[in-house]
Design a protein around this motif. Structure first.
Motif, mmCIF file in Angstrom:
data_model
loop_
_atom_site.group_PDB
_atom_site.id
_atom_site.type_symbol
_atom_site.label_atom_id
_atom_site.label_comp_id
_atom_site.label_asym_id
_atom_site.label_seq_id
_atom_site.Cartn_x
_atom_site.Cartn_y
_atom_site.Cartn_z
ATOM 1 N N LEU A 273 9.085 -13.193 0.825
ATOM 2 C CA LEU A 273 7.734 -13.043 0.349
ATOM 3 C C LEU A 273 7.494 -11.644 -0.356
ATOM 4 C CD1 LEU A 273 6.077 -15.428 3.060
ATOM 5 C CD2 LEU A 273 6.725 -16.061 0.554
ATOM 6 N N ALA A 274 7.919 -10.660 0.322
ATOM 7 C CA ALA A 274 7.517 -9.386 0.218
ATOM 8 C C ALA A 274 8.296 -8.797 -1.353
ATOM 9 C CB ALA A 274 7.988 -8.342 1.087
ATOM 10 N N ALA A 275 9.425 -9.296 -1.530
ATOM 11 C CA ALA A 275 10.008 -9.025 -2.687
ATOM 12 C C ALA A 275 9.156 -9.639 -3.948
ATOM 13 C CB ALA A 275 11.653 -9.763 -2.816
ATOM 14 N N LYS A 276 8.731 -11.072 -3.649
ATOM 15 C CA LYS A 276 8.167 -11.699 -4.821
ATOM 16 C C LYS A 276 6.783 -10.684 -4.897
ATOM 17 C CE LYS A 276 6.436 -14.946 -7.268
ATOM 18 N NZ LYS A 276 5.366 -14.457 -7.917
ATOM 19 N N ALA A 277 5.993 -10.164 -3.736
ATOM 20 C CA ALA A 277 4.826 -9.352 -4.085
ATOM 21 C C ALA A 277 5.185 -8.418 -4.740
ATOM 22 C CB ALA A 277 4.116 -9.202 -2.642
ATOM 23 N N LEU A 278 6.116 -7.744 -4.613
ATOM 24 C CA LEU A 278 6.565 -6.378 -5.310
ATOM 25 C C LEU A 278 7.120 -6.628 -6.762
ATOM 26 C CD1 LEU A 278 8.377 -4.068 -2.862
ATOM 27 C CD2 LEU A 278 6.028 -4.375 -3.074
ATOM 28 N N GLN A 279 7.525 -7.749 -7.189
ATOM 29 C CA GLN A 279 7.698 -8.349 -8.472
ATOM 30 C C GLN A 279 6.557 -8.312 -9.116
ATOM 31 O OE1 GLN A 279 12.019 -10.320 -8.279
ATOM 32 N NE2 GLN A 279 10.460 -11.546 -9.033
ATOM 33 N N ASP A 280 5.622 -9.027 -8.345
ATOM 34 C CA ASP A 280 4.069 -9.388 -8.844
ATOM 35 C C ASP A 280 3.353 -8.028 -9.215
ATOM 36 O OD1 ASP A 280 4.856 -11.971 -8.958
ATOM 37 O OD2 ASP A 280 3.505 -12.360 -6.930
ATOM 38 N N MET A 281 3.767 -7.019 -8.661
ATOM 39 C CA MET A 281 3.224 -5.721 -8.863
ATOM 40 C C MET A 281 3.838 -4.920 -10.013
ATOM 41 S SD MET A 281 2.253 -4.210 -4.852
ATOM 42 C CE MET A 281 1.725 -2.697 -5.375
ATOM 43 N N GLY A 282 4.929 -5.312 -10.432
ATOM 44 C CA GLY A 282 5.722 -4.659 -11.408
ATOM 45 C C GLY A 282 7.237 -4.116 -11.321
ATOM 46 N N VAL A 283 7.554 -4.214 -9.848
ATOM 47 C CA VAL A 283 8.480 -3.485 -9.271
ATOM 48 C C VAL A 283 9.709 -4.417 -9.880
ATOM 49 C CG1 VAL A 283 10.056 -2.761 -7.468
ATOM 50 C CG2 VAL A 283 7.455 -2.656 -7.445
ATOM 51 N N GLU A 284 10.660 -3.684 -10.735
ATOM 52 C CA GLU A 284 11.781 -4.569 -11.269
ATOM 53 C C GLU A 284 13.049 -4.610 -10.541
ATOM 54 O OE1 GLU A 284 12.400 -3.042 -15.234
ATOM 55 O OE2 GLU A 284 10.337 -3.944 -15.993
ATOM 56 N N GLN A 285 13.302 -3.475 -9.787
ATOM 57 C CA GLN A 285 14.453 -3.222 -9.053
ATOM 58 C C GLN A 285 14.254 -3.510 -7.653
ATOM 59 O OE1 GLN A 285 17.258 -2.808 -10.244
ATOM 60 N NE2 GLN A 285 16.430 -3.182 -12.290
ATOM 61 N N PHE B 265 1.023 -1.266 -0.094
ATOM 62 C CA PHE B 265 -0.007 0.030 0.095
ATOM 63 C C PHE B 265 0.719 1.360 0.026
ATOM 64 C CE2 PHE B 265 -2.463 -3.463 1.875
ATOM 65 C CZ PHE B 265 -3.518 -3.548 1.141
ATOM 66 N N TRP B 266 1.964 1.283 0.665
ATOM 67 C CA TRP B 266 2.885 2.440 0.589
ATOM 68 C C TRP B 266 3.570 2.601 -0.449
ATOM 69 C CZ3 TRP B 266 5.801 3.086 6.024
ATOM 70 C CH2 TRP B 266 4.925 3.294 7.141
ATOM 71 N N ILE B 267 3.772 1.622 -1.304
ATOM 72 C CA ILE B 267 4.616 1.622 -2.560
ATOM 73 C C ILE B 267 3.666 2.098 -3.807
ATOM 74 C CG2 ILE B 267 4.525 -0.587 -3.111
ATOM 75 C CD1 ILE B 267 7.764 -0.254 -3.409
ATOM 76 N N ASP B 268 2.319 2.026 -3.637
ATOM 77 C CA ASP B 268 1.428 2.059 -4.652
ATOM 78 C C ASP B 268 0.946 3.548 -4.785
ATOM 79 O OD1 ASP B 268 -0.644 2.185 -6.758
ATOM 80 O OD2 ASP B 268 -1.727 0.531 -5.843
ATOM 81 N N PRO B 269 1.324 4.272 -5.763
ATOM 82 C CA PRO B 269 0.988 5.679 -5.795
ATOM 83 C C PRO B 269 -0.621 5.996 -5.969
ATOM 84 C CG PRO B 269 2.371 5.035 -7.583
ATOM 85 C CD PRO B 269 2.253 3.923 -6.714
ATOM 86 N N ASP B 270 -1.262 4.808 -6.378
ATOM 87 C CA ASP B 270 -2.760 5.118 -6.357
ATOM 88 C C ASP B 270 -3.296 4.517 -5.079
ATOM 89 O OD1 ASP B 270 -2.634 5.681 -9.018
ATOM 90 O OD2 ASP B 270 -2.700 3.699 -9.688
ATOM 91 N N SER B 271 -2.716 4.110 -4.091
ATOM 92 C CA SER B 271 -3.288 3.785 -3.010
ATOM 93 C C SER B 271 -3.363 5.052 -2.018
ATOM 94 C CB SER B 271 -2.331 2.817 -2.159
ATOM 95 O OG SER B 271 -2.562 2.732 -0.734
ATOM 96 N N PRO B 272 -4.422 5.223 -1.098
ATOM 97 C CA PRO B 272 -4.466 6.410 -0.336
ATOM 98 C C PRO B 272 -3.369 6.297 0.985
ATOM 99 C CG PRO B 272 -6.323 4.577 0.080
ATOM 100 C CD PRO B 272 -5.494 4.261 -1.086
#
Length: 133
Positions: free
Chosen positions: A97-109, A66-73
């Motif tokens: 698990l968190a790194a995998k979740a962010l990769q799934d969100m499209g975070v490459e780095q 939620f904190w990393i998603d610009p569309d999140s409140p």
């Protein structure tokens, strides 16, 4: 008792096959570089009890996506200038698990620190104390 077909350890093992892991010494070499942010996913009580890595940003594990998603409140401006994330927790399980979740969100780095804060403390030893509030 709840019946599981996949254990939490299995989830971590699967995630580790799809993400990039860094050793504590590799993280130390990246620490302080422009655009690189170390993200501490541990609970605030862990930080208060064990200390923290200098310059690491504390993000409660349950709020990361939620904190990393610009569309999140809940978006945090601290992520505006981030180019690369290195996640860590106590042992490296939550951060995998968190790194995998962010990769799934499209975070490459995004990477995580193998062995987490425990291995950092053992191998690097540079720890700052956290004030209790």
């Amino acid at each position: 008792m709840i019946k599981l077909t996949t254990s939490s350890r299995d989830l971590v093992t699967q995630a580790e096959q799809e993400i990039t892991a860094l050793s504590p010494s590799e993280v130390k070499a990246e620490q302080g570089k422009a655009g690189v942010v170390l993200v501490d996913l541990r609970d605030i009580r862990e930080l208060q009890h064990e200390g923290k890595i200098a310059s690491a940003m504390h993000v409660p594990r349950g709020m990361l996506e939620f904190w990393i998603d610009p569309d999140s409140p809940y978006y945090r401006k601290e992520f505006d200038q981030v180019e690369s994330l290195i996640l860590f927790c106590n042992k490296g399980w939550r951060s995998a698990l968190a790194a995998k979740a962010l990769q799934d969100m499209g975070v490459e780095q995004v990477k995580h620190m193998q062995g987490g804060f425990t291995l950092w403390a053992k191998e690097i030893g540079e720890i700052e104390q956290v004030e209790h509030r």
